[in-house]
Design an enzyme around this catalytic site. Structure first.
Site, PDB file in Angstrom:
ATOM      1  CG  ASP A  45      -6.748  -3.097  -3.173  1.00 37.85           C
ATOM      2  OD1 ASP A  45      -7.390  -2.280  -2.499  1.00 37.85           O
ATOM      3  OD2 ASP A  45      -5.515  -3.253  -3.057  1.00 37.85           O
ATOM      4  CG  HIS A  69      -5.569  -2.607   0.418  1.00 30.60           C
ATOM      5  ND1 HIS A  69      -4.793  -2.292  -0.667  1.00 30.60           N
ATOM      6  CD2 HIS A  69      -5.040  -1.903   1.455  1.00 30.60           C
ATOM      7  CE1 HIS A  69      -3.855  -1.431  -0.331  1.00 30.60           C
ATOM      8  NE2 HIS A  69      -3.969  -1.188   0.967  1.00 30.60           N
ATOM      9  CB  SER A  85      -0.946  -0.038   1.199  1.00 33.25           C
ATOM     10  OG  SER A  85      -1.977   0.902   1.069  1.00 33.25           O
TER      11      SER A  85
END
Length: 273
Positions: free
Chosen positions: A224, A253, A95
């Site tokens: 995601d 995610h 991320s």
């Protein structure tokens, strides 16, 4: 607990496990190095040195008012690698951590990086614009900021649901994962959590991706909901010169369950090569 002091005087916590060629992990927002605990053990057990730090303002690191941006995060990573005198490094980022390691490898690596591995990473840029129509509208990020400034404790519990995909039919729910997301989120300072929203959503890292001259493995969940794949991994794979893209069908995610099992296998294979 081990700490290093960055070039601007910030104290960063890190964990250092195993021996061998180094693998350095960077976590996502609003988490800490604890998010990589399983991978740290697996990588160390496989004969590598696994290192992970808490980003400034997160986890056990110093809570600074300034420097909550991608470039400072990348320079902090440079300072960690320098302090531990690491070479032949594989950097791994999830991320926001994916943006951190990409900027580090592109601008600050000093010849120390041999490979990059990202999962659900933010590059090239998340924010929707005329030149990035696949991106996420600014109103979504404004709502995130409002959540952080409001009842942040409840917000972390709410955000954990789409983060792990628990709002999808048929996805097994884990209260433990929700609780751990909340725990790590509450360790982050409010300033860091708030400022990082701009950092992860508005930082254009197109030129960082073009500048990468080492292999990069681009992992991304097909479902995601936090960093949609259309504006992230799919574009990244088109920009980099030495990229390998892998989409994990239906994966969220957050890295857990079957997605984590497969991702960890791919990570171990990538760093061993």
């Amino acid at each position: 607990m081990p700490y290093i002091t960055t070039s601007d005087g910030t104290e960063l916590y890190y964990t250092d496990q195993g021996e061998g060629r180094p693998v350095v992990f960077s976590h996502g927002w609003p988490l800490s190095s604890d998010a990589w605990r399983k991978e740290i053990k697996l990588v160390a057990d496989a004969g590598f040195r696994a290192i992970a730090h808490d980003r400034r303002g997160h986890g056990r690191s110093q809570q600074t008012y300034h420097g909550n941006d991608i470039d400072t995060y990348a320079r902090d990573l440079r300072d960690l690698v320098r302090a531990l005198d690491l070479h032949d490094v594989v950097v791994v980022g999830h991320s926001t951590g994916g943006g951190e390691v990409v900027r580090y490898a592109a601008e600050y690596a000093e010849g120390r990086v041999r490979k990059v591995f990202t999962a659900g990473a933010i590059p090239p840029v998340m924010l929707k614009s005329e030149t990035n129509p696949e991106g996420t509208p600014i109103e979504v990020f404004d709502a995130i900021r409002a959540g952080v400034l409001g009842d942040v404790s409840q917000y972390w519990k709410d955000l954990a649901l789409p983060f792990w995909g628990f709002n999808r039919d048929g996805v097994p729910f884990s209260q433990g994962l929700v609780d751990d997301f909340w725990r790590q989120g509450m360790m982050a300072s409010l300033v860091a959590a708030y400022d990082c929203v701009k950092a992860f959503s508005e930082t254009d890292q197109t030129e960082d991706l073009r500048a990468l001259d080492v292999p990069i493995f681009i992992a991304h969940g097909g479902d995601d909901q936090i960093v949609p794949i259309e504006a992230a991994a799919l574009k990244t794979a088109e920009i980099v010169s030495k990229g390998t893209l892998k989409v994990y069908d239906g994966a969220p995610h957050g890295i857990s369950g079957a997605y984590q099992d497969q991702l960890d296998q791919d990570l171990l294979a990538f760093i061993a090569d």
